[in-house]
Design a protein around this motif. Structure first.
Motif, PDB file in Angstrom:
ATOM      1  N   THR A   1      -3.455   0.586  -2.793  1.00 51.84           N
ATOM      2  CA  THR A   1      -2.223   1.066  -3.422  1.00 51.84           C
ATOM      3  C   THR A   1      -2.563   2.049  -4.537  1.00 51.84           C
ATOM      4  OG1 THR A   1      -1.162  -1.047  -2.981  1.00 51.84           O
ATOM      5  CG2 THR A   1      -0.121   0.352  -4.612  1.00 51.84           C
TER       6      THR A   1
ATOM      7  N   PRO B   1       0.795  -1.236   0.000  1.00 51.80           N
ATOM      8  CA  PRO B   1       0.000   0.000   0.000  1.00 51.80           C
ATOM      9  C   PRO B   1       0.825   1.281   0.000  1.00 51.80           C
ATOM     10  CG  PRO B   1      -0.948  -1.571   1.527  1.00 51.80           C
ATOM     11  CD  PRO B   1       0.339  -2.165   1.042  1.00 51.80           C
ATOM     12  N   ASP B   2       2.040   1.235   0.572  1.00 59.20           N
ATOM     13  CA  ASP B   2       2.871   2.448   0.579  1.00 59.20           C
ATOM     14  C   ASP B   2       3.683   2.601  -0.709  1.00 59.20           C
ATOM     15  OD1 ASP B   2       4.746   0.455   0.878  1.00 59.20           O
ATOM     16  OD2 ASP B   2       5.664   1.283   2.692  1.00 59.20           O
TER      17      ASP B   2
ATOM     18  N   LYS C   1       1.633   3.388  -8.820  1.00 58.91           N
ATOM     19  CA  LYS C   1       2.662   2.423  -8.395  1.00 58.91           C
ATOM     20  C   LYS C   1       2.501   1.109  -9.158  1.00 58.91           C
ATOM     21  CE  LYS C   1       4.343   5.164  -5.304  1.00 58.91           C
ATOM     22  NZ  LYS C   1       5.644   5.776  -5.440  1.00 58.91           N
TER      23      LYS C   1
ATOM     24  N   THR D   1       5.866   0.325  -1.928  1.00 59.65           N
ATOM     25  CA  THR D   1       7.086  -0.487  -1.904  1.00 59.65           C
ATOM     26  C   THR D   1       6.897  -1.726  -2.783  1.00 59.65           C
ATOM     27  OG1 THR D   1       7.464   0.223   0.382  1.00 59.65           O
ATOM     28  CG2 THR D   1       8.699  -1.689  -0.386  1.00 59.65           C
TER      29      THR D   1
END
Length: 135
Positions: free
Chosen positions: A105, A66-67, A109, A69
């Protein structure tokens, strides 16, 4: 003197063929079990889809947290490292890639991972999704 066609022989259990069968079964179950071990991943809230189908076991699974990464087999990677991983896996056109991302997310991304795959020449991209309930 009385002649017999068949001589009476005590029945015996042949152990060698039984061992062969047992070893064959053992090897069969070991191979099947190894193929059933899932690829190491992270726990994500996958989006649902009414058209989802089971895909064959992917060769590379990319998890987008979600961040934002990016993780492959538990290792955090940058976009450049991801491109290098795809290119290092032999012929990138034969790499089977599955992208698993959380519902929360940011879509950008997710698109970055697809862009990295396209840069490396990967064309077989799957998206992990949960089957919609009720279908």
């Amino acid at each position: 003197m009385k002649m017999r066609y068949f001589e009476y022989r005590k029945a015996r259990i042949e152990i060698i063929p039984m061992i062969d069968v047992m070893l064959f079964l053992l090897v069969f179950f070991v191979i099947v079990t190894l193929q059933m071990i899932p690829d190491a991943g992270v726990s994500l809230q996958l989006p649902t889809s009414s058209q989802s189908v089971d895909l064959p076991h992917p060769k590379i699974t990319v998890n987008v947290l979600p961040d934002g990464t990016i993780q492959v087999k538990g290792q955090t990677m940058t976009d450049a490292q991801l491109v290098a991983l795809f290119q290092a896996s032999g012929d990138p056109s034969k790499v089977e890639l599955t992208i698993a991302t959380d519902k929360t997310t940011p879509f950008q991304k997710f698109m970055n991972v697809i862009d990295d795959a396209r840069k490396a020449g990967v064309s077989d991209v799957g998206i992990a999704a949960q089957p919609a309930s009720g279908s």
